[in-house]
Design a protein around this motif. Structure first.
Motif, PDB file in Angstrom:
ATOM      1  N   LYS B  85       0.837  -1.205   0.000  1.00 42.07           N
ATOM      2  CA  LYS B  85       0.000   0.000   0.000  1.00 42.07           C
ATOM      3  C   LYS B  85       0.874   1.259   0.000  1.00 42.07           C
ATOM      4  N   GLU B  89       0.917   4.340  -2.620  1.00 46.43           N
ATOM      5  CA  GLU B  89       0.753   5.728  -2.183  1.00 46.43           C
ATOM      6  C   GLU B  89       1.896   6.609  -2.698  1.00 46.43           C
ATOM      7  N   ALA B 114      -4.788   0.396  -5.783  1.00 46.55           N
ATOM      8  CA  ALA B 114      -5.185   1.317  -4.702  1.00 46.55           C
ATOM      9  C   ALA B 114      -6.551   0.913  -4.144  1.00 46.55           C
ATOM     10  N   MET B 119      -6.756   2.309  -0.404  1.00 40.07           N
ATOM     11  CA  MET B 119      -6.091   3.585  -0.190  1.00 40.07           C
ATOM     12  C   MET B 119      -7.158   4.682  -0.182  1.00 40.07           C
TER      13      MET B 119
END
Ligand code: SF4
Ligand code: SF4
Ligand code: FES
Lengths: 182, 231
Positions: B85, B89, B114, B119
């Motif tokens: 993750k 990002e 994502a 996210m």
């Protein structure tokens, strides 16, 4: 149970996120049972009249007024939510972020193909106008933000589920289809 | 000689032919390991680190590491998913990803990852770098705002003589993958489509065909990336 207090604001957004709140359709009747609105464009209350449980922010910060308003929300709300892409990452207004502000203003008011009437090439400078920022800022780069609901606009189901979970203290279910960036 | 080996991913037994990479072996056994720069049929480069796993307790990239008998692999764990993750990002904040205005939205692998790893907002500050869009080719737009430098286009899009349409330019944080201006002029519709399809993100966009699929029917609208592999 006493009603929870909600407030909303549209900063540098298009009002689409607010429209998406209305997309909860008939659940709006349940919402009215659950909450009372304070400062919001929905009821046109301009100043906070009481402490707010949940503040919902649409749009990022593109000018000084957005920043003041966002800080005002942070001071008056227990929980602050960034609603939608513009609040979360600047969104389409932030397309200008790589370009120096002077160039943006000159293109918009002096040199662009549709500015024929502005023969004196004046960039708006009335002191009443909020100052434009060097770039568009995501809300969490200006104040602390507690939760994020992505989407452009966020799906009504996401907004509804998040609000219900937050207001009633229940677990939130996040089905795959509701988290989308467009 | 027996050519098959056995090893474990998250406790599940994987049976694979010797010489396969872990990503390939996992896929054949119905285990999805997320990838981004890896592309079937071309040599892996291990650039994006999306496919990071732990082999006997050590971090490795599964697209470059051949499977070996007896390996104990961790993949779908909280620690490793959190790392993946973070990579996603970082990619979001180091480019300019305005998904609502991107033709690839809904079919984009970066965006799909994502979504898979939920996210909601990158934990890193946005950098909003100034990037160029090259629209000089009559067939495609090369948008540097969205390029993740995976090299998939460089490795897979070639002329009949093996000349590459795409190449690296500059170095360090100026590094970009650009379209050869001359070859860009001569591009066919077929090559343009292939280039767009092989790019995991919206950095290569075929002209005049944008937004053809309605929201709700695109590749990653309903099901997470990897659903077709995982059993
Ligand atoms: S390339 Fe993917 S992540 Fe980037 S803007 Fe387009 S859809 Fe979003
Ligand atoms: S254009 Fe697309 S395929 Fe080529 S390096 Fe950039 S992201 Fe990868
Ligand atoms: S997919 Fe393995 S490093 Fe990119």
């Amino acid at each position: 149970m006493s009603k929870k207090i909600i407030a909303t604001a549209s900063l540098a957004g298009c009002f689409g996120c607010h429209m998406s709140i209305l997309d909860i359709d008939e659940r709006i009747l349940d919402l009215v049972e659950l909450v009372e609105f304070n400062k919001s464009p929905v009821d046109d209350i301009k100043k906070f009249t009481k402490r707010v449980d949940v503040g919902i922010i649409e749009g990022g910060c593109c000018n000084s007024e957005n920043v003041e308003n966002l800080k005002y929300f942070r001071e008056n709300c227990d929980v602050l939510i960034s609603l939608g892409e513009c609040a979360i990452m600047g969104g389409l207004p932030a397309l200008r972020n790589g370009i120096p502000i002077k160039e943006c203003l000159e293109e918009a008011y002096c040199d662009g193909p549709t500015v024929g009437l502005n023969t004196e090439k004046i960039i708006p400078n009335d002191p009443e106008l909020p100052m434009i920022l060097d770039k568009v800022y995501p809300c969490h780069e200006v104040v602390k933000v507690d939760y994020y609901l992505p989407g452009c606009p966020p799906r009504a189901d996401l907004i509804w589920d998040a609000l219900v979970a937050l207001l009633t203290g229940s677990e939130m279910d996040l089905p795959y289809e509701v988290i989308k960036f467009d | 000689m027996n050519n098959t080996i056995k090893f474990k991913i998250d406790g599940k037994e994987i049976v694979a032919e010797m010489g396969k990479t872990i990503v390939e072996a996992a896929k054949e056994n119905g285990v999805y390991i997320p990838t981004l720069c890896n592309f079937p049929g071309v040599p892996p480069k291990g650039g994006c680190r999306m496919c990071t796993i732990k082999i006997n307790g050590r971090f490795m990239t599964s697209c470059t590491t051949p499977a070996a008998a007896g390996m104990e692999i961790e993949s779908d764990t909280a620690e490793i998913n959190d790392l993946r993750k973070s990579i996603i990002e970082l990619l979001f904040v180091s480019g300019n990803h305005f998904c609502p205005a991107c033709e690839k939205s809904g079919n984009c692998e970066l965006q799909a990852l994502a979504y898979k790893y939920q996210m909601m907002v990158p934990k890193f500050p946005y950098s909003f770098p100034l990037k160029e869009v090259d629209a000089s080719s009559p067939k495609i737009i090369k948008d540097q705002n969205r390029c993740v430098l995976c090299q998939r286009c460089m490795k897979t899009i070639k002329t009949e003589d093996g000349e590459r349409y795409f190449a690296f330019e500059n170095r360090g944080d100026k590094l970009e993958v650009i379209l050869d201006p001359e070859l860009g002029q001569k591009m066919t519709d077929e090559i343009a489509k292939l280039a767009m399809d092989n790019c995991p993100v919206g950095s290569i966009i075929q002209k005049e065909v944008g937004f053809v699929e309605p929201i709700g029917t695109r590749k990653y609208d309903k099901e997470p990336i990897g659903t077709d592999i995982d059993v």
